[in-house]
Design a protein around this motif. Structure first.
Motif, PDB file in Angstrom:
ATOM      1  N   ASN A   1       0.845  -1.196   0.000  1.00  0.00           N
ATOM      2  CA  ASN A   1       0.000   0.000   0.000  1.00  0.00           C
ATOM      3  C   ASN A   1       0.881   1.247   0.000  1.00  0.00           C
ATOM      4  O   ASN A   1       1.787   1.366   0.832  1.00  0.00           O
ATOM      5  N   VAL A   2       0.623   2.149  -0.923  1.00  0.00           N
ATOM      6  CA  VAL A   2       1.373   3.400  -1.017  1.00  0.00           C
ATOM      7  C   VAL A   2       0.419   4.565  -0.828  1.00  0.00           C
ATOM      8  O   VAL A   2      -0.643   4.619  -1.465  1.00  0.00           O
ATOM      9  N   THR A   3       0.770   5.468   0.062  1.00  0.00           N
ATOM     10  CA  THR A   3      -0.002   6.688   0.266  1.00  0.00           C
ATOM     11  C   THR A   3       0.867   7.891  -0.050  1.00  0.00           C
ATOM     12  O   THR A   3       2.070   7.894   0.219  1.00  0.00           O
ATOM     13  N   VAL A   4       0.251   8.905  -0.633  1.00  0.00           N
ATOM     14  CA  VAL A   4       0.921  10.174  -0.939  1.00  0.00           C
ATOM     15  C   VAL A   4       0.119  11.269  -0.264  1.00  0.00           C
ATOM     16  O   VAL A   4      -1.007  11.565  -0.669  1.00  0.00           O
ATOM     17  N   GLU A   5       0.683  11.852   0.768  1.00  0.00           N
ATOM     18  CA  GLU A   5       0.004  12.890   1.545  1.00  0.00           C
ATOM     19  C   GLU A   5       0.581  14.248   1.177  1.00  0.00           C
ATOM     20  O   GLU A   5       1.741  14.542   1.463  1.00  0.00           O
ATOM     21  N   ARG A   6      -0.250  15.064   0.535  1.00  0.00           N
ATOM     22  CA  ARG A   6       0.162  16.393   0.083  1.00  0.00           C
ATOM     23  C   ARG A   6      -0.616  17.472   0.817  1.00  0.00           C
ATOM     24  O   ARG A   6      -1.790  17.285   1.158  1.00  0.00           O
ATOM     25  N   ASP A   7       0.049  18.623   1.024  1.00  0.00           N
ATOM     26  CA  ASP A   7      -0.650  19.754   1.626  1.00  0.00           C
ATOM     27  C   ASP A   7      -1.505  20.481   0.596  1.00  0.00           C
ATOM     28  O   ASP A   7      -2.474  21.150   0.951  1.00  0.00           O
ATOM     29  N   ASP A   8      -1.121  20.369  -0.690  1.00  0.00           N
ATOM     30  CA  ASP A   8      -1.771  21.152  -1.730  1.00  0.00           C
ATOM     31  C   ASP A   8      -2.748  20.336  -2.578  1.00  0.00           C
ATOM     32  O   ASP A   8      -3.290  20.841  -3.554  1.00  0.00           O
ATOM     33  N   ALA A   9      -2.958  19.070  -2.252  1.00  0.00           N
ATOM     34  CA  ALA A   9      -3.843  18.214  -3.039  1.00  0.00           C
ATOM     35  C   ALA A   9      -4.345  17.083  -2.144  1.00  0.00           C
ATOM     36  O   ALA A   9      -3.745  16.784  -1.105  1.00  0.00           O
ATOM     37  N   PRO A  10      -5.435  16.426  -2.539  1.00  0.00           N
ATOM     38  CA  PRO A  10      -5.955  15.326  -1.720  1.00  0.00           C
ATOM     39  C   PRO A  10      -4.959  14.176  -1.610  1.00  0.00           C
ATOM     40  O   PRO A  10      -4.164  13.934  -2.521  1.00  0.00           O
ATOM     41  N   THR A  11      -5.031  13.483  -0.500  1.00  0.00           N
ATOM     42  CA  THR A  11      -4.209  12.290  -0.303  1.00  0.00           C
ATOM     43  C   THR A  11      -4.633  11.206  -1.296  1.00  0.00           C
ATOM     44  O   THR A  11      -5.824  11.040  -1.559  1.00  0.00           O
ATOM     45  N   ILE A  12      -3.664  10.496  -1.844  1.00  0.00           N
ATOM     46  CA  ILE A  12      -3.988   9.423  -2.771  1.00  0.00           C
ATOM     47  C   ILE A  12      -3.470   8.102  -2.226  1.00  0.00           C
ATOM     48  O   ILE A  12      -2.541   8.066  -1.422  1.00  0.00           O
ATOM     49  N   TRP A  13      -4.109   7.024  -2.660  1.00  0.00           N
ATOM     50  CA  TRP A  13      -3.715   5.676  -2.285  1.00  0.00           C
ATOM     51  C   TRP A  13      -3.522   4.860  -3.555  1.00  0.00           C
ATOM     52  O   TRP A  13      -4.256   5.021  -4.535  1.00  0.00           O
ATOM     53  N   ALA A  14      -2.531   4.003  -3.552  1.00  0.00           N
ATOM     54  CA  ALA A  14      -2.298   3.106  -4.682  1.00  0.00           C
ATOM     55  C   ALA A  14      -1.749   1.800  -4.129  1.00  0.00           C
ATOM     56  O   ALA A  14      -1.143   1.770  -3.051  1.00  0.00           O
ATOM     57  N   VAL A  15      -1.959   0.715  -4.853  1.00  0.00           N
ATOM     58  CA  VAL A  15      -1.523  -0.593  -4.373  1.00  0.00           C
ATOM     59  C   VAL A  15      -0.771  -1.337  -5.465  1.00  0.00           C
ATOM     60  O   VAL A  15      -0.936  -1.090  -6.659  1.00  0.00           O
ATOM     61  N   GLY A  16       0.088  -2.248  -5.028  1.00  0.00           N
ATOM     62  CA  GLY A  16       0.809  -3.149  -5.906  1.00  0.00           C
ATOM     63  C   GLY A  16       1.016  -4.456  -5.170  1.00  0.00           C
ATOM     64  O   GLY A  16       0.534  -4.638  -4.048  1.00  0.00           O
ATOM     65  N   ALA A  17       1.742  -5.368  -5.777  1.00  0.00           N
ATOM     66  CA  ALA A  17       1.982  -6.668  -5.160  1.00  0.00           C
ATOM     67  C   ALA A  17       3.463  -7.005  -5.241  1.00  0.00           C
ATOM     68  O   ALA A  17       4.169  -6.586  -6.161  1.00  0.00           O
ATOM     69  N   VAL A  18       3.916  -7.760  -4.261  1.00  0.00           N
ATOM     70  CA  VAL A  18       5.308  -8.202  -4.216  1.00  0.00           C
ATOM     71  C   VAL A  18       5.486  -9.398  -5.150  1.00  0.00           C
ATOM     72  O   VAL A  18       4.692 -10.342  -5.136  1.00  0.00           O
ATOM     73  N   GLU A  19       6.524  -9.345  -5.957  1.00  0.00           N
ATOM     74  CA  GLU A  19       6.847 -10.448  -6.854  1.00  0.00           C
ATOM     75  C   GLU A  19       8.357 -10.650  -6.843  1.00  0.00           C
ATOM     76  O   GLU A  19       9.120  -9.739  -7.178  1.00  0.00           O
ATOM     77  N   ASN A  20       8.775 -11.826  -6.430  1.00  0.00           N
ATOM     78  CA  ASN A  20      10.201 -12.138  -6.328  1.00  0.00           C
ATOM     79  C   ASN A  20      10.948 -11.117  -5.473  1.00  0.00           C
ATOM     80  O   ASN A  20      12.079 -10.737  -5.781  1.00  0.00           O
ATOM     81  N   GLY A  21      10.299 -10.665  -4.418  1.00  0.00           N
ATOM     82  CA  GLY A  21      10.942  -9.746  -3.481  1.00  0.00           C
ATOM     83  C   GLY A  21      10.923  -8.295  -3.905  1.00  0.00           C
ATOM     84  O   GLY A  21      11.449  -7.444  -3.177  1.00  0.00           O
ATOM     85  N   SER A  22      10.341  -7.971  -5.073  1.00  0.00           N
ATOM     86  CA  SER A  22      10.299  -6.593  -5.554  1.00  0.00           C
ATOM     87  C   SER A  22       8.851  -6.143  -5.734  1.00  0.00           C
ATOM     88  O   SER A  22       7.941  -6.964  -5.848  1.00  0.00           O
TER      89      SER A  22
END
Length: 440
Positions: free
Chosen positions: A151-172
């Motif tokens: 789970n990745v979150t981007v918290e900005r003072d000048d824009a709404p917070t966003i969330w994005a997701v990915g999955a681990v594959e071979n440790g990356s």
């Protein structure tokens, strides 16, 4: 009502047993962070010697075997959280587990598994960096099972917070972020600065890593040999330019370490981490470096960033990533596939810098690249006429078809039989294969 009364009675009885054992030393005289009655019930069931046997009223549990170390007894707090949300200290060593404490043991094991997880961003990324605003992504490694969600979150003072997701594959892992509005840039008293950057956090399996002051703007790659590598202070009027860097904190820059590899690498070590533009961070020479005595930052790369910033009306933050090495030929910056297109290419160090200093950047979203190289190949101008277009095409395959590519032509002079004019001509003939620097 009776059930609630019986439950309260059992808690009270357990609490009294806990106090008796605490006075004897059979359990620690306190729990961390204001224990609740339920905490004391768990501690009593796990370690209280008198709960199992009342034979010895003087026995004591050794300090290093207690569930929690000794502290002054706190006042009872019946509003604290249950043990399932409490972090267990690293010295927790339950020595006696009664059958009714199996659930508690399971929670301890689950917490230990979470503590073993780890996640980190790639070395190429860092606090104070610039991410391409219209197509950014972040990536890194994680020590968790494949398929775990990042789970990745981007918290900005000048824009709404966003969330994005990915999955681990071979440790990356790689996580694409939705397009972002550029971080606001303003000019005050002649200083061009970006607004405070975002906090970017990646979390997986109970572990987390964060980057601070990340701004969104335009990102460019700078590569080549000594023409690109020489420092700002080595440029014409470079000392004054270095002092003026304090006026452009909206420019951020970083430098990849000079390393080689026989196969493409997953990550690139950094010589200079991402830094905010200033006279203190712009240049660092080191006479102990064997290749060209220059560490960071590229004069051409920085001045190009300055031109972009001012050319875009000082409205967008600019990030430049230097990956250069003095005295190097184009073969070392080309992939094996690009070299295969041009028979006659030298293979003594073919692809070694591409593998270590370009390929690891493949996940980075870039607006484009600028290239300043050619002297090392001036003795084979006709071959260079094949190699440069092959490199351009190959890098576009790595970073995207809309990847802009600009280069500086060599000076048209002849010295000791070199073919600079012909190499210059071959470079200029490549312009129909390279997007203009003004491409969007």
């Amino acid at each position: 009502g009776r059930r609630r009364t019986r439950r309260r009675s059992r808690c009270c009885c357990a609490e009294r047993r806990w106090h008796r054992c605490a006075r004897r030393g059979a359990v620690s005289s306190s729990l961390p962070a204001s224990p609740s009655a339920r905490d004391r019930v768990v501690a009593t069931r796990a370690l209280c010697a008198c709960h199992a046997s009342h034979a010895s009223s003087t026995s004591r549990v050794p300090e290093d075997q207690r569930l929690w170390p000794s502290h002054p007894t706190p006042a009872p707090d019946r509003t604290s959280s249950p043990p399932s949300t409490r972090a267990v200290p690293s010295n927790a060593v339950p020595t006696t587990m009664l059958p009714r404490t199996r659930r508690y043991a399971f929670l301890l094991l689950a917490r230990a598994a979470a503590a073993d997880a780890s996640v980190s961003f790639a070395q190429t990324l860092g606090s104070h960096m610039v991410l391409q605003h219209d197509a950014s992504r972040v990536w890194g490694v994680a020590d968790v099972a494949d398929g775990a969600v990042v789970n990745v979150t981007v918290e900005r003072d000048d824009a709404p917070t966003i969330w994005a997701v990915g999955a681990v594959e071979n440790g990356s892992w790689v996580v694409d972020l939705p397009p972002q509005p550029p971080t606001p840039v303003s000019t005050k008293n002649g200083t061009v600065a970006a607004a405070p950057g975002a906090a970017v956090t990646a979390s997986v399996g109970g572990a987390a890593a964060s980057l601070d002051d990340v701004v969104f703007g335009e990102v460019w790659l700078c590569s080549g040999q000594s023409n690109m590598a020489f420092l700002l202070e080595n440029a014409f009027d470079g000392a004054a330019e270095a002092r003026r860097a304090d006026l452009f904190p909206a420019i951020r820059y970083a430098t990849v370490a000079k390393v080689t590899a026989d196969a493409p690498q997953a990550d690139a070590p950094m010589r200079q981490n991402w830094s905010v533009g200033s006279s203190a961070t712009i240049s660092q020479p080191d006479a102990d470096v064997a290749d060209d005595d220059w560490l960071y930052n590229s004069a051409v790369c920085y001045l190009y960033a300055q031109e972009l910033l001012l050319g875009l009306n000082a409205s967008v933050a600019i990030g430049v990533l230097a990956s250069d090495w003095g005295g190097t030929d184009i073969e070392s910056w080309s992939s094996p596939a690009a070299l295969a297109r041009c028979p006659g290419s030298k293979m003594t160090d073919g692809s070694v810098r591409y593998n270590a200093m370009i390929a690891p950047l493949h996940a980075m979203a870039l607006r484009g690249a600028i290239w300043y190289q050619g002297e090392a190949n001036a003795g084979a101008a006709d071959l260079y006429g094949c190699q440069l277009p092959a490199l351009v095409d190959d890098w576009r395959g790595l970073f995207g078809d809309d990847f802009a590519f600009g280069f500086v032509s060599l000076a048209g002079f002849v010295s000791n039989g070199t073919q600079y004019p012909m190499t210059r001509y071959r470079m200029q003939a490549t312009t129909d294969k390279a997007l203009p620097l003004s491409a969007n």
